[in-house]
Design a protein around this motif. Structure first.
Motif, mmCIF file in Angstrom:
data_model
loop_
_atom_site.group_PDB
_atom_site.id
_atom_site.type_symbol
_atom_site.label_atom_id
_atom_site.label_comp_id
_atom_site.label_asym_id
_atom_site.label_seq_id
_atom_site.Cartn_x
_atom_site.Cartn_y
_atom_site.Cartn_z
ATOM 1 N N ASN A 20 -9.206 12.929 -7.555
ATOM 2 C CA ASN A 20 -9.110 11.714 -6.743
ATOM 3 C C ASN A 20 -7.934 10.845 -7.179
ATOM 4 O O ASN A 20 -7.209 10.289 -6.345
ATOM 5 N N ALA A 21 -7.761 10.709 -8.491
ATOM 6 C CA ALA A 21 -6.667 9.876 -9.000
ATOM 7 C C ALA A 21 -5.315 10.435 -8.573
ATOM 8 O O ALA A 21 -4.410 9.695 -8.186
ATOM 9 N N SER A 22 -5.169 11.761 -8.619
ATOM 10 C CA SER A 22 -3.883 12.358 -8.253
ATOM 11 C C SER A 22 -3.652 12.300 -6.747
ATOM 12 O O SER A 22 -2.502 12.267 -6.291
ATOM 13 N N GLN A 23 -4.708 12.237 -5.959
ATOM 14 C CA GLN A 23 -4.561 12.128 -4.514
ATOM 15 C C GLN A 23 -4.188 10.707 -4.101
ATOM 16 O O GLN A 23 -3.435 10.511 -3.143
ATOM 17 N N GLU A 24 -4.723 9.737 -4.815
ATOM 18 C CA GLU A 24 -4.585 8.355 -4.369
ATOM 19 C C GLU A 24 -3.583 7.592 -5.236
ATOM 20 O O GLU A 24 -2.414 7.464 -4.884
ATOM 21 N N ALA A 25 -4.025 7.100 -6.378
ATOM 22 C CA ALA A 25 -3.175 6.218 -7.179
ATOM 23 C C ALA A 25 -1.899 6.892 -7.648
ATOM 24 O O ALA A 25 -0.869 6.239 -7.819
ATOM 25 N N GLY A 47 -0.319 9.489 -6.106
ATOM 26 C CA GLY A 47 0.209 10.332 -5.030
ATOM 27 C C GLY A 47 1.714 10.468 -5.054
ATOM 28 O O GLY A 47 2.258 11.546 -4.766
ATOM 29 N N SER A 48 2.431 9.390 -5.387
ATOM 30 C CA SER A 48 3.891 9.472 -5.400
ATOM 31 C C SER A 48 4.383 10.425 -6.480
ATOM 32 O O SER A 48 5.384 11.134 -6.297
ATOM 33 N N ASP A 49 3.679 10.488 -7.608
ATOM 34 C CA ASP A 49 4.044 11.421 -8.678
ATOM 35 C C ASP A 49 3.827 12.868 -8.221
ATOM 36 O O ASP A 49 4.640 13.752 -8.511
ATOM 37 N N VAL A 50 2.719 13.094 -7.495
ATOM 38 C CA VAL A 50 2.452 14.438 -6.973
ATOM 39 C C VAL A 50 3.533 14.844 -5.976
ATOM 40 O O VAL A 50 4.015 15.988 -5.991
ATOM 41 N N ASN A 51 3.926 13.914 -5.118
ATOM 42 C CA ASN A 51 4.960 14.231 -4.124
ATOM 43 C C ASN A 51 6.271 14.625 -4.798
ATOM 44 O O ASN A 51 6.967 15.545 -4.343
ATOM 45 N N ARG A 52 6.613 13.929 -5.855
ATOM 46 C CA ARG A 52 7.860 14.230 -6.569
ATOM 47 C C ARG A 52 7.800 15.619 -7.189
ATOM 48 O O ARG A 52 8.763 16.404 -7.102
ATOM 49 N N MET A 57 1.267 23.994 -2.337
ATOM 50 C CA MET A 57 1.884 23.618 -3.620
ATOM 51 C C MET A 57 1.364 22.263 -4.109
ATOM 52 O O MET A 57 1.111 22.087 -5.298
ATOM 53 N N ARG A 58 1.200 21.321 -3.192
ATOM 54 C CA ARG A 58 0.688 20.007 -3.587
ATOM 55 C C ARG A 58 -0.721 20.136 -4.159
ATOM 56 O O ARG A 58 -1.048 19.547 -5.185
ATOM 57 N N LYS A 115 0.808 -1.218 0.000
ATOM 58 C CA LYS A 115 0.000 0.000 0.000
ATOM 59 C C LYS A 115 0.848 1.278 0.000
ATOM 60 O O LYS A 115 0.312 2.367 -0.211
ATOM 61 N N THR A 116 2.157 1.152 0.243
ATOM 62 C CA THR A 116 3.002 2.351 0.249
ATOM 63 C C THR A 116 3.269 2.886 -1.154
ATOM 64 O O THR A 116 3.733 4.019 -1.306
ATOM 65 N N ALA A 117 2.990 2.077 -2.166
ATOM 66 C CA ALA A 117 3.387 2.441 -3.532
ATOM 67 C C ALA A 117 2.769 3.752 -3.997
ATOM 68 O O ALA A 117 3.447 4.583 -4.617
ATOM 69 N N ASP A 118 1.490 3.958 -3.731
ATOM 70 C CA ASP A 118 0.806 5.135 -4.272
ATOM 71 C C ASP A 118 1.437 6.445 -3.829
ATOM 72 O O ASP A 118 1.406 7.434 -4.567
ATOM 73 N N GLN A 119 1.996 6.475 -2.613
ATOM 74 C CA GLN A 119 2.517 7.731 -2.085
ATOM 75 C C GLN A 119 4.041 7.810 -2.064
ATOM 76 O O GLN A 119 4.598 8.907 -2.027
ATOM 77 N N GLN A 120 4.734 6.671 -2.084
ATOM 78 C CA GLN A 120 6.172 6.714 -1.848
ATOM 79 C C GLN A 120 7.021 6.147 -2.975
ATOM 80 O O GLN A 120 8.254 6.203 -2.891
#
Length: 892
Positions: free
Chosen positions: A412-417, A419-424, A447-448, A271-276
């Protein structure tokens, strides 16, 4: 000049349909009139792949398809049958796994790998614990729990070691082998083993840019591995010591944890994949990693085999999968064209309504979704679409503003699935703003949110600004400006200045190294936001008329006028006359025949609305009686609405196929259940509802009566769009098996085995008849799909006979249709000799043309579908379409 096909036939190759299977139908395809086989990707894919887009090795042909020998037989057989070949290629990504030697080398050696430069990996993320490591999110639970339960083990294979967990086998870092070898060397009192342990520990750790040191390190590592192998072979006692050392390591959880922390990857809960996740994926698929195709050495190595085939004429053209994922699509396509100047090149570029392919791209066109949507759009009734909106809203209670829904799902897609791309992207933006005194006080959270909002406001897949070349078009400026204004309007809680600054970065008004990196990555981010938010979510939520929910389509649209359809074709003829035109693909959410039948609902919305009320009333009683009321109101009204349209479009359909489709559709919609958090109660209720409904005689009888009302009109729609595909500007593509009626739904339903013996038999039978009797026989045997086969065959033969009527110089001209029923006819001329006439909205027309005519150029015309002859001038539409639903006319 590129080797332009006159037509293509798409084949999905996999282990159950191999090169030899494809070769066996070459004669049939040639007799049908096809010029080129269009193959799914067939470089080596992950084991068991049913589609080929998960390539693991670009150097060889897929062994499951028969390998190089079967490929050679396949190509030879195509040549003998007079067929060319087009190949689908995948430049954007590769599949991860044991078979991917590049990826395994990266896992083993990290940023010091020979292949680290191949992949789009962030080696220096904000989180210090992930620096110089690749996140591997494969564990079924938290890392510590899995480790404590013995779910992670080190295993020795001869002179090498692997980490095994979650059915994965991962290499170990050479430096970390010091822990195992050192312990074994002390126990066995082996100076040689202790020396090797120290030597492994002293291997340097250069970054991927230091190519010379990386190659030297790789050489040293291989020498050390060779010495270890020889030592184990010559001194069995040392091998035993290594085995004991590994066993002790696995028993000592602290030591094992320390050993795992020395690896170039970090094992983690899935489950860490989406954000990290620290590498760019294909959309949100963790097992497909992005390639740095802009680097010339990556292009050369991954394309060597395909380019060799193109140079030798083994393959005449390629279809480029997902170019929008690339860092620089234009550069990639130019490089491909330079290496293959004679190839026919089309790209899977998804064009949104009103968008057209860039003229600067040196390719022939797209893979045809734009034509698919134009052909359907002209066959729906605008007033009926408006009425369907009211029916849908009343029945389901769902909002009917598709643009608002699409925006919500993109967020929703950018928040969840994603998320790691948004963080970068956010980390890059933080660094950019920190260096700018006017922007530095915006928070990371602001900014996010700003990044997500601007991406969700893009009306197209992406822009193509290139800071390295200082390249930006007016089209890109307009797209970005509109997105910035949209974001400012929607998020007034965020300072407008931040959005303006983002716009300045995206349009090259603010430049710099970090700004360029942000811009390039943002442009790679908006396509997955569109794909995951709209096509893979909103299209399964907005069910007004699901035929309109197709890639590149606009379900909120009320269709196209005949004039707009002609304008689209004229534009294609002027700009990309050799683009691909298609009606069904391996990615279609519904086949062309399902969409053609469902389009009829726009002509008779009141009848459909009445059926909805009846069926819902019937099945509400079933909920209580047959299901015991244990599921309450499940499934919900929106799912029920989708179910009824699916039944209409695909009837007859087995409960098994229907359940498989509805499960996929509801999980994609993510409203009641999803792939990552399945709602078993809802899914059980849905399956129970389907079983009960299909087992209830009165409902099935009523359904079949309704399908009977729309089936014939749906077939006419199918023939109309089929003939238009073969005569409008472009190269027509036929999806496997679709030469007969095909009521398939989304994959894997549309990848079922095709009965080619039946098709060859039917083609042989109809080819032996004169045109007049063949048309009559086709209509008599309409239930078998013969009218569609006949239309396709005659159109393909004509394209072979008169290529000048369909090429770049052929032209496209609308033919005047006049009279009381003029709105129900579509007619156009290609070149000077070929005319197409098809009807639309046929249930309203009901065969009564009321004196409506079409104006043909002077001369003697023959209908290649019926053999009927007519003179130019004003021709009655009734006469032109008397003996067959559509007309393909040729001037003698």
């Amino acid at each position: 000049m590129p080797r332009i096909p006159s037509s293509t036939y798409r084949l999905q190759l996999h282990k159950a349909f191999t090169f030899d299977d494809a070769a066996s139908i070459a004669d049939y395809l040639s007799e049908l009139g096809v010029s080129h086989v269009y193959s799914s990707p067939y470089l080596q894919a992950a084991p068991g792949s049913m589609h080929g887009y998960d390539v693991v090795d670009h150097r060889c042909v897929n062994a499951e398809l028969g390998g190089p020998e079967a490929h050679k037989r396949f190509c030879t057989r195509l040549g003998e049958a007079g067929l060319g070949q087009v190949l689908d290629i995948v430049p954007n990504h590769m599949s991860l796994g044991a078979e991917n030697r590049y990826w395994n080398d990266v896992l083993e050696n990290g940023a010091s790998s020979r292949y680290a430069s191949f992949f789009d990996i962030d080696w220096q993320p904000d989180e210090e614990r992930l620096r110089n490591k690749v996140l591997v999110p494969v564990l079924a639970d938290q890392y510590g729990r899995v480790l404590q339960a013995g779910g992670i083990q080190v295993v020795r294979y001869g002179n090498s070691f692997q980490v095994e967990c979650a059915e994965q086998k991962l290499p170990v870092a050479p430096q970390s082998m010091q822990a195992i070898l050192g312990r074994a060397g002390e126990q066995a009192r082996s100076d040689t083993l202790s020396f090797l342990a120290t030597a492994f520990g002293r291997l340097p750790a250069p970054e991927y840019a230091d190519r010379r040191t990386i190659l030297a390190r790789d050489r040293d590592k291989r020498v050390l591995m060779g010495l270890l192998a020889r030592l184990c072979l010559e001194e069995p006692a040392l091998a035993d010591a290594l085995e004991r050392g590994v066993a002790e390591l696995n028993e000592d959880r602290d030591a094992l944890d320390d050993f795992l922390n020395q690896q170039n990857y970090r094992l983690a809960y899935w489950k860490t994949a989406d954000q990290q996740l620290g590498y760019r994926r294909f959309f949100d698929v963790n097992t497909l990693i992005g390639l740095r195709m802009e680097r010339e050495h990556v292009f050369e190595e991954t394309h060597a085999l395909v380019l060799d085939w193109l140079r030798r004429g083994v393959v005449d053209g390629v279809r480029v999968d997902h170019p929008d994922g690339l860092r620089d699509p234009a550069q990639y396509l130019r490089r491909l064209r330079e290496h293959a100047p004679d190839a026919w090149i089309v790209a899977e570029k998804i064009l949104e309504p009103g968008e057209f392919l860039r003229k600067s791209w040196p390719i022939e066109g797209t893979s045809g979704y734009d034509f698919m949507n134009a052909a359907l759009g002209v066959l729906v009734a605008p007033d009926g679409m408006k009425e369907l909106r009211e029916i849908y809203e009343e029945f389901t209670g769902e909002a009917t503003n598709f643009r608002a829904l699409a925006h919500e799902k993109k967020i929703n897609a950018s928040q969840e699935a994603l998320g790691s791309d948004v963080n970068r992207l956010t980390s890059l933006l933080v660094d950019i703003c920190e260096a700018n005194r006017d922007q530095r006080d915006y928070t990371r959270a602001e900014m996010r949110r700003a990044v997500r909002e601007v991406a969700a406001c893009y009306s197209v897949y992406r822009s193509y600004v290139q800071p390295a070349r200082d390249e930006i078009t007016c089209e890109d400026r307009a797209t970005i400006a509109a997105a910035i204004e949209c974001a400012k309007e929607r998020r007034r809680d965020i300072g407008a200045g931040l959005f303006d600054f983002l716009g300045a970065v995206l349009t090259l008004e603010v430049k710099g190294k970090l700004e360029a990196e942000f811009l390039m990555r943002f442009q790679q981010f908006t396509p997955p936001v569109m794909a995951k938010g709209v096509e893979d979510t909103a299209f399964y939520c907005y069910n007004r008329l699901v035929a309109m929910c197709e890639v590149g389509g606009d379900p909120g649209s009320d269709g196209l006028s005949v004039a707009e359809f002609h304008a689209y074709n004229a534009k294609m003829q002027a700009t990309h006359p050799h683009t691909m035109a298609t009606l069904s693909t391996h990615d279609s959410k519904r086949s062309d025949d399902v969409r053609a039948r469902l389009a009829v609902l726009s002509e008779m919305p009141a009848a459909f609305g009445g059926a909805l009320v009846r069926w819902s009333r019937m099945n509400n009683e079933l909920r209580a009686e047959m299901l015991g009321g244990r599921y309450g109101d499940m499934p919900d009204r929106n799912t029920e609405y989708l179910l009824y349209q699916t039944l209409i479009g695909a009837w007859p359909i087995t409960p098994e196929r229907l359940k498989a489709y509805m499960l996929k559709a509801t999980r994609e919609a993510k409203q009641q259940t999803s792939w990552t958090a399945s709602n078993t109660e809802f899914e059980d209720a849905l399956f129970g509802f389907i079983d009960a409904a299909l087992g209830y005689g009165p409902f099935v009888t009523d359904l079949e009566l309704f399908v009977g009302m729309v089936k014939e009109a749906g077939r006419v729609n199918s023939l109309a769009q089929t003939l238009m595909k073969h005569t409008a500007p472009g190269v027509p593509d036929l999806y496997q098996g679709a030469e007969l009626w095909d009521l398939s739904l989304v994959d894997p339903d549309n990848r079922r085995p095709v009965d080619y013996r039946l098709r060859a038999k039917m083609l042989h039978e109809i080819k032996r008849m004169p045109a007049a009797s063949a048309a009559a026989e086709a209509m008599r045997r309409a239930d078998e799909g013969l009218p569609k086969l006949w239309t396709i065959h005659r159109a393909l033969c004509l394209r072979r006979e008169l290529p000048e009527s369909f090429g770049a110089q052929a032209g496209y001209a609308a033919l005047p249709v006049e009279g009381a029923r003029a709105e129900y006819g579509i007619a156009y001329l290609r070149g000077e000799r070929v005319a197409t006439i098809v009807p639309r909205l046929v249930t309203r027309l009901d065969g009564a043309w009321s004196g409506t005519t079409v104006e043909l150029p002077e001369g003697r015309w023959t209908n290649r579908l019926t053999g009927a002859e007519m003179s130019g001038g004003r021709v009655s539409m009734e006469a032109a379409l008397r003996d067959f639903p559509v007309a393909l006319l040729v001037r003698d």
